[in-house]
Design an enzyme around this catalytic site. Structure first.
Site, PDB file in Angstrom:
ATOM      1  N   GLU A 448       0.742  -1.748  -0.282  1.00 57.88           N
ATOM      2  CA  GLU A 448      -0.335  -0.047  -0.219  1.00 57.88           C
ATOM      3  C   GLU A 448       1.017   0.924  -0.071  1.00 57.88           C
ATOM      4  OE1 GLU A 448      -4.057  -1.729   1.550  1.00 57.88           O
ATOM      5  OE2 GLU A 448      -3.093  -0.735   3.563  1.00 57.88           O
ATOM      6  N   GLU A 517      -4.429 -10.197  -0.584  1.00 53.84           N
ATOM      7  CA  GLU A 517      -5.388 -10.357   0.730  1.00 53.84           C
ATOM      8  C   GLU A 517      -6.594 -10.833   0.685  1.00 53.84           C
ATOM      9  OE1 GLU A 517      -4.579  -6.604   3.084  1.00 53.84           O
ATOM     10  OE2 GLU A 517      -2.338  -6.740   2.379  1.00 53.84           O
TER      11      GLU A 517
HETATM   12  C1  GAL Z   1      -5.300  -3.938   3.820  1.00 54.27           C
HETATM   13  C2  GAL Z   1      -3.362  -3.782   4.183  1.00 54.27           C
HETATM   14  C3  GAL Z   1      -3.669  -4.684   5.378  1.00 54.27           C
HETATM   15  C4  GAL Z   1      -4.794  -4.257   6.270  1.00 54.27           C
HETATM   16  C5  GAL Z   1      -5.721  -4.355   6.099  1.00 54.27           C
HETATM   17  C6  GAL Z   1      -7.323  -4.240   6.775  1.00 54.27           C
HETATM   18  O1  GAL Z   1      -5.438  -3.118   3.024  1.00 54.27           O
HETATM   19  O2  GAL Z   1      -2.827  -3.701   3.295  1.00 54.27           O
HETATM   20  O3  GAL Z   1      -2.214  -3.985   6.233  1.00 54.27           O
HETATM   21  O4  GAL Z   1      -4.931  -2.841   6.199  1.00 54.27           O
HETATM   22  O5  GAL Z   1      -6.325  -3.998   4.423  1.00 54.27           O
HETATM   23  O6  GAL Z   1      -7.536  -4.809   7.617  1.00 54.27           O
HETATM   24 MG    MG Z   2      -1.907  -0.013   5.176  1.00 54.41          MG
END
Ligand code: GAL
Ligand code: MG
Length: 1000
Positions: A448, A517
């Protein structure tokens, strides 16, 4: 404030000139190189590093002085009294200094690079170090310091280093005197690197990883690179390059048999050809041992032969298409903060392996070097990520009208020239340290930080440093138009299923896709794992994904009087800005107790799946193992069950080629079953492994083999007597007396043998304590699903000899809007109990209905629940892979999943019946053919009202919710909206409930 101007010339404080300089990253440090710990000649270099005679661990209590502000630091602070101590490694916020802050996206400081606030908190660490000159250098190694460190030995300034999750090494020999020396490390909470370390975590500071001194000869091995290149038919080459001195090396297999012996000369590469090489993969973590003799040092390196390539858009390891069944992991422990000891890391990784996880992304920074050795040995693929995130830029870039729809501002630093070197430096820290680890299959540029020129430079640097792995980054959002074609894989976050399918249809895109993710595991969830699994396996260009995330992050706030740990989260520490419980989004609780979400992961990631074969008695076993024959590692037994319990058991032998399938015959399956009947295949580990014992249950699969008849309530003829007054109706059947209150339009009393069964009127129920994924909860509260008035339009009784029927029409509403639900119900009371048929029509004000059912507050002695449905753990329409159909019984007190932020929990899906009983009375519930229920000591109102589990108070009754349907849980806290198929239908619901009371 210019700290230089404050400080007396040449004083220790006057050396603090680098932390607001984006070009001064590492001063007085040794060059970056691969991680290794040398041993003395004659030692076994494969024993744990603690055994090395050349390593002196400096962990332990160090003197400590904490300053709220660097401005308060004395010029000669190293000569102050260090009366307090603090454990190293640790974070000072866990020891009463400063306070933790949980912030996700937002920077903890004003965005003003390269500057940080004047009042930087500082922790000064000090300890003694004894030195007796022996001709060897002393190299002081810090494996992690947040955010930067100024190092002093005795009166001299030695150097400076930043990048919290990188190794910093200083040759302190020139500063040492014989005998007692003083090491002082001044650690700053913020530096210009803070702008690149905006990861979503509880913000903590200090020396948080191991610190040690290595004794090294002057002429020494500085660095080496091991490359493995696979050939045809089991042949392979080992390319070995050394820097610093000449070495003599020996390669052995894991039985100690020598495969090759060779010399390598400083600055040169040697290539060794090998035959019949056993390859490394997550399923076959075979490691060779390379012993490197360098002067009087010996170094042990574990070598895994494997390659990683993209072939026609497909990620292949050792030539085979792979899927990552992955998870994101942070270094985060309630007792040790950012410090992850070898044992803690191993326990995490063992738990992952036990739950069929085969890959980890080190979100969002490099982990301790030993983490990767553990992954090599246990068998886990790793996305190794640079210590880089500048997420907070989104809050900075746009003016006050910004509405989150344009996220490109996140990329501000990705094209800010001032940060170009620092970003490359972070990649160099990552790749140079971990280059020899076979587990690392992708390098990740960071998280990010948007995309731009600096990210391209970073990716190109990585490719120059290492051409044997793939480069990964989630590169959405760019301000400067830089192309991301340098990346080997496209990476997504929380893409929905349609987005993934659409990806395959893009003609211009031929790269593989990973979801770095997905399935945000916050609270009760995730509910969409199986659906993602099916899409991942629909096409080889999908190489799987990494669930967000492994653990709940917490700093405990102490203990309750009963000794329960009070887990704290954002807002509990008196922070300036905080992001609440968004750090509680793991598959395990802070203490590593699995959430039910982890059980779901285990089952969805299972190595073998079973479906029905073409002919009766046949079942198809399909394997998702890519390298191993599932039959070699798993045993299989089965159980055949119906509502009465297990009726047959047996075993089957099987054999499945990797990614193949096989047909298995189960003779018991062909019998004629009268009841609804299920077969459950249970797969267990055949042998002890590094992470589980022989007999450990790896997974199961359950199939229905006979439909049987639905659970029907037997008809019982009994005399019914009904008495109506203007305000109520009383119906007596045998020992049971029902009283219906017309004004409340509800049964207010049901007595059995004179004893009351209802502590409160029987209610219709529309609400659940919002889960973290119920992001539409504002709508529920606005409509007032949780708290409403009932309007009764009429009530009619018609009574016969053996039955009484009460028909009502009513509505449920609050102020402001129209009633949210209008309901027609018919209650039939006869010898078989109370039968409820209703039609509910919901208004257009409701977004998603969380549940529809009835709720009973029963006396506490009704404490036992038994059901035939999905258990034994909580189950929802979209989160029930880890459960199976069976007859389960439990004490209601045990039917609570203790989420740290309380929320809806412990529902059971697909139930055919439920009985709730006291010692002598049993109340049986059915609802349609299948229903969900909760039996709890806590009301939904209590769960919804309390912010922490330790605040919960039990209800004076046991609360039984029998639901026509309960909505799925999904993963909407960060992922897509709950899929329609897991929602309740709207606007019309026809439901049927039955309650039967009997003596035991
Ligand atoms: C993603 C991010 C993670 C965490 C997650 C929300 O966008 O990469 O670090 O913030 O969202 O829990
Ligand atoms: Mg973040």
């Amino acid at each position: 404030m210019d700290i230089l101007k404050l400080a007396a010339e040449n004083s220790p404080r006057s050396k603090m000139i680098y932390h607001e300089d984006t070009q001064a990253l590492h001063i007085g440090t040794l060059d970056k190189h691969c991680y290794f710990v040398p041993f003395a000649k004659g030692q076994d270099p494969f024993e744990g590093r603690k055994n090395s005679q050349r390593m002196e661990l400096l962990n332990g209590n160090w003197g400590f002085r904490y300053y709220d502000s660097i401005i308060d630091l004395e010029d000669d602070f190293i000569h102050e009294k260090f009366e307090n101590t603090i454990p190293v490694p640790s974070n000072w916020q866990l020891y009463g200094y400063d306070k933790p802050q949980y912030t996700n996206v937002c920077y903890p400081i004003p965005f003003d690079p390269p500057f940080v606030p004047d009042d930087i908190p500082v922790g000064v660490y000090q300890r003694e170090y004894d030195y007796s000159p022996d001709g060897m250098d002393r190299v002081l190694v810090f494996e992690g310091v947040d955010s930067c460190v100024y190092l002093y030995v005795n009166d001299s300034f030695v150097g400076y280093s930043q990048v919290s999750h990188a190794t910093a090494e200083f040759n302190i020999t020139p500063y040492l005197a014989e005998g007692r020396n003083i090491i002082t490390a001044a650690v700053l909470k913020w530096c210009d690197g803070t702008y690149l370390e905006d990861q979503d975590k509880i913000r903590l500071s200090g020396i948080f990883r191991d610190v040690y001194v290595l004794s090294r000869p002057k002429m020494r091995l500085e660095n080496y690179i091991v490359k493995t290149i696979l050939g045809e038919n089991g042949s392979a080459r080992l390319e070995f390059t050394v820097f610093g001195c000449d070495v003599f090396a020996k390669l052995c297999d894991d039985d100690g048999v020598t495969m090759a012996q060779f010399s390598a000369y400083d600055g040169e590469s040697v290539e060794i050809k090998l035959e019949n090489v056993k390859l490394w993969s997550a399923e076959t973590p075979y490691l060779y041992r390379l012993t490197i003799n360098a002067g009087d040092e010996v170094i042990g390196e574990e070598v895994g032969f494997r390659d990683v390539k993209v072939d026609k858009g497909v990620v292949k390891i050792n030539g085979r298409a792979v899927k990552f069944k992955g998870v994101n992991r942070h270094d985060s422990y309630p007792d040790t903060g950012y410090y992850a000891s070898y044992e803690q890391m191993r326990a995490d990784l063992v738990l992952m392996k036990k739950h069929n996880i085969n890959a980890v992304r080190t979100s969002h920074y490099p982990n301790s070097p030993m983490f990767y050795q553990l992954c090599d040995r246990l068998g886990l693929y790793v996305i190794d990520e640079a210590d880089l995130e500048s997420h907070g830029c989104v809050e900075v870039y746009y003016d006050y009208k910004w509405d989150y729809s344009d996220y490109n501002g996140i990329a501000m630093l990705a094209s800010d020239e001032r940060f170009g070197n620092a970003i490359k430096d972070r990649a160099e820290c990552l790749v140079k340290r971990d280059i020899n680890r076979p587990c690392v299959v992708f390098w990740s540029l960071g998280n990010e930080s948007g995309y731009g020129k600096n990210m391209l430079d970073e990716a190109e640097l990585i490719k120059r440093l290492d051409d044997t792995r793939l480069v990964h980054y989630e590169s959405t959002h760019c301000l400067d138009g830089t192309s991301d074609s340098v990346l080997d894989v496209v990476s997504g976050m929380y893409w929905d299923l349609n987005g993934m399918k659409g990806y395959l249809e893009k003609p211009e895109e031929n790269r593989p896709l990973v979801q770095c993710e997905y399935c945000h595991a916050m609270g009760n969830g995730p509910g969409d794992l199986e659906d993602y699994h099916n899409v991942f396996y629909s096409n080889e260009r999908f190489c799987g994904g990494f669930v967000w995330e492994w653990c709940d992050h917490s700093v405990p706030l102490g203990k309750t009087a009963e000794g329960k740990i009070k887990y704290g989260y954002g807002g509990d520490f008196g922070e300036r800005h905080n992001d609440g419980n968004f750090c509680m989004d793991g598959l395990v609780y802070p203490d590593r107790t699995p959430h039910t979400g982890l059980l779901e992961v285990k089952q969805v990631y299972r190595p073998v799946r079973v479906t029905k074969g073409k002919s009766e008695g046949n079942f198809v076993f399909s394997s998702t193992l890519e390298f191993v024959n599932a039959g070699d590692i798993l045993d299989c037994r089965y159980e055949i069950t119906d509502k009465n319990g297990i009726i047959h058991i047996g075993r089957v032998d099987f054999d499945i080629e990797p990614m193949g399938s096989t047909v298995v015959n189960v003779p018991n399956d062909t019998a004629e079953y009268e009841n609804e009947t299920f077969i459950r295949f249970i797969f267990t580990a055949k042998e002890d492994t590094d992470y589980c014992e022989n007999g450990y249950e790896v997974c199961f699969d359950q199939l229905r083999i006979a439909e049987g008849k639905a659970c029907k309530v037997a008809e019982v003829k009994e005399n019914v007597e009904a008495v109506e007054t203007p305000l109520d109706i009383t119906v007596t059947v045998g020992d049971v007396v029902y009283r219906f209150d017309k004004r409340k339009s509800a049964f207010v009393s049901v007595k059995f043998g004179g004893r009351e069964l209802l502590d409160r009127p029987l209610q219709y129920n529309f609400f659940r304590a919002p889960t973290d994924n119920d992001v539409m909860k504002c709508n529920w509260y606005k409509v007032h699903l949780n708290d409403f008035d009932v309007k009764s339009y009429g009530c009619e009784l018609s009574a016969g000899e053996n039955r009484a029927e009460i028909s009502v029409t009513q509505s449920f509403g609050w102020s402001i809007q129209q009633p949210f639900c209008r309901l027609k119900a018919v209650y039939v009371i006869d010898g078989s109990g109370l039968d409820i048929k209703c039609e509910a029509e919901f208004s257009n004000k409701i977004d998603m209905i969380p549940r529809f059912g009835i709720r009973l507050f029963m006396p506490k002695d009704y404490s036992r629940a038994e059901y035939f449905g999905y258990g034994p753990t909580e189950s929802y329409i979209d989160k029930r892979q880890a459960c199976y159909m069976g007859r389960f019984a439990a004490d209601i007190g045990d039917m609570h999943e203790d989420y740290i932020r309380p929320q809806e929990n412990s529902s059971h899906y697909g139930c055919r019946y439920l009985t709730v009983s006291s010692e002598d009375t049993s109340v049986m519930f059915t609802a349609g053919e299948e229903f969900s229920f909760n039996a709890s000591q806590f009301t939904q109102e209590e769960l919804a009202a309390k912010a922490h589990n330790y605040e919960l108070e039990r209800c004076e009754s046991n609360v039984i919710c029998v639901d026509y349907a309960m909505a799925g849980v999904g993963s909407n806290s960060c992922g897509p909206r709950l899929a329609e198929k897991y929602q309740l239908e709207k606007p019309l619901i026809n439901a049927h409930f039955h309650i039967q009371i009997s003596k035991i």
